[in-house]
Structure formats: structure tokens, C-alpha cells
Scaffold this active site. Structure first.
Site, PDB file in Angstrom:
ATOM      1  N   CYS A 128       0.648  -0.967   0.143  1.00 20.07           N
ATOM      2  CA  CYS A 128      -0.033  -0.243  -0.107  1.00 20.07           C
ATOM      3  C   CYS A 128       1.071   1.349  -0.376  1.00 20.07           C
ATOM      4  CB  CYS A 128      -0.556  -0.394   1.581  1.00 20.07           C
ATOM      5  SG  CYS A 128      -1.943   1.412   1.543  1.00 20.07           S
ATOM      6  N   GLU A 171      -8.789  -0.785  -2.764  1.00 20.74           N
ATOM      7  CA  GLU A 171      -9.132   0.934  -2.907  1.00 20.74           C
ATOM      8  C   GLU A 171     -10.512   1.058  -2.055  1.00 20.74           C
ATOM      9  OE1 GLU A 171      -6.962   2.367  -3.480  1.00 20.74           O
ATOM     10  OE2 GLU A 171      -5.184   0.796  -4.234  1.00 20.74           O
ATOM     11  N   HIS A 174     -10.134   1.179   1.501  1.00 21.79           N
ATOM     12  CA  HIS A 174      -9.321   2.719   1.997  1.00 21.79           C
ATOM     13  C   HIS A 174     -10.996   3.504   2.793  1.00 21.79           C
ATOM     14  CE1 HIS A 174      -5.053   2.712   1.808  1.00 21.79           C
ATOM     15  NE2 HIS A 174      -4.786   2.247   0.732  1.00 21.79           N
TER      16      HIS A 174
HETATM   17 NI    NI Z   1      -3.366   1.197  -0.170  1.00 22.42          NI
END
Ligand code: NI
Length: 223
Positions: A128, A171, A174
Site C-alpha cells: 500500500c 481501494e 480504503h
Molecule cells: Ni492502499
């Protein structure tokens, strides 16, 4: 969303755009920042078209400069449910097939959501841009249903499989305040430099699982 909240978020975006360097790159927020742990606000059109286009340019440029295959709003300090994705795929065509890692053309996810389509999970190394220097194995559903919108507001509803499904999940997570480390086999955590040196490129998690002592889910195919 209230007008006040929308105005505040738009100001955040405009300030971010002002900080982009001559290559349209902004710093990537690192783990430990609360914005990475917040649930992102939905995006419902409170930017002008040219502002959204510029934000997406900055997010893509920042992702490519890193380099990475995905970047979510919180990673540039914006608690907004927008993410950009693009993956050149595996350079080795054989590996691309075995790892199910084809080219993923550039795309934007707005307010994405996913659900697994079956029980099959695949464990593989993941990193990441907000956790620089480390990789760890994450078991993720191999097939998902992705819903949400694209950058034009068009509704998405599609099946995503293999490595692109991993990127979409990472994603989208996130945007819920979840980092891959929350889902990782922590015994697999490796300094990125050491991962390639020890387990090859792409890294082979089978041997790592045996020697480091972590369970490995799913299609554990050797490249
Ligand atoms: Ni990430």
C-alpha cells in the site's frame, strides 16, 4: 450531504490541487493519519466538472509516480469516496494468466461497494502506498460484484475477477477506513526489499507460508 459539508470538502480539494507539484503529484498520506481510518463521504457531484477532472489527474499522476496500481481519496488527505485504478499487469504473460493479472486500463470508482460472489479466496502479497516499505499476504475473495458509479456518474454493476478484484477491494476498503494490514496474515509481513529477494518476483507465498508460519488461502498456484 449538507451544503456546508460539501463546501468544506470542495475547499479541501481546491487546497490540495494548489499543492500539486509541476508533475501534478501530491504527497501520499502515511498510516497513522486519522483520514486513513475515517469512513469517506460519498461523492455526489459537489465539484465542478473541471475541478473533478483536475483532481483525477492529480490522483492518477500521484499513483503513477509512486508507482502504484490504485489510489483512494483518503490517501491524498480527502475523506471522499473516489479512487483511481490502473495496472499494467504482469510483464510475464504466463504469470499474468496464473495470477489472473491482466492489464487493468485506467478507471475511476466513485462510491464503490463490493460483495464476494463465492467462497473462493486467494492469498497473495499486497502492499500500500500509505504503508511504505512493507508487504504482507492478504486472502481475498477471487470474484466480486462491484457496484457504484464512474466519474461521469454512470452506474456500475459488474463482476470483477482475479488481480483486478484484489485492487478494487483494496481501494474500496480504503474508503471505509480499512487498511490491507487489517486483513493481512501478520506473520507474512515483510520488508518490500526482502520480499523479492527471498520469495522471488513475483513473490511465491507458498514457501513463505511454510517458513514464516502463516495459513495460505485459496488458489496457491506457483508461477
Ligand atoms: Ni492502499
Amino acid at each position: 450531504m449538507s451544503d456546508g459539508r460539501a463546501g468544506l470538502l470542495r475547499d479541501l480539494v481546491l487546497r490540495l490541487l494548489d499543492r500539486a507539484d509541476e508533475h501534478d503529484v501530491v504527497p501520499v498520506v502515511q498510516a497513522g493519519s486519522p483520514v486513513l481510518r475515517a469512513v469517506a463521504d460519498p461523492y455526489d457531484g459537489w465539484l465542478h466538472d473541471d475541478e473533478l477532472a483536475r483532481l483525477l489527474d492529480v490522483m492518477r499522476a500521484t499513483m503513477h509516480a509512486a508507482p502504484g496500481v490504485g489510489l483512494a481519496g483518503p490517501q491524498v488527505g480527502l475523506p471522499v469516496a473516489i479512487a483511481v485504478l490502473a495496472d499494467p499487469g504482469s510483464p510475464d504473460p504466463e504469470v499474468a494468466v496464473v495470477r489472473e493479472r491482466p492489464v487493468l486500463p485506467p478507471r475511476t470508482l466513485v462510491n464503490p461497494h463490493y460483495v464476494p460472489l463465492d467462497e473462493t479466496r486467494v492469498g497473495f502479497y499486497e502492499g500500500c502506498l500509505s504503508v511504505v516499505g512493507y508487504q504482507a499476504v492478504v486472502a481475498r475473495p477471487r470474484r466480486i460484484r462491484l457496484t457504484g458509479q464512474d466519474e461521469t456518474g454512470r452506474a456500475l454493476d459488474e463482476e470483477v475477477v482475479g488481480w483486478p478484484a484484489r485492487i478494487v477491494q483494496h481501494e474500496t476498503d480504503h474508503l471505509r477506513g480499512t487498511l490491507y494490514l487489517d486483513r493481512a496474515e501478520l506473520r507474512s509481513l515483510s520488508a518490500t526489499d526482502a520480499t523479492g529477494a527471498r520469495w522471488g518476483t513475483p513473490p511465491r507465498p507458498t514457501e513463505a507460508a511454510r517458513l514464516l508460519g502463516f495459513p495460505l488461502a485459496g488458489l496457491d498456484v506457483e508461477a
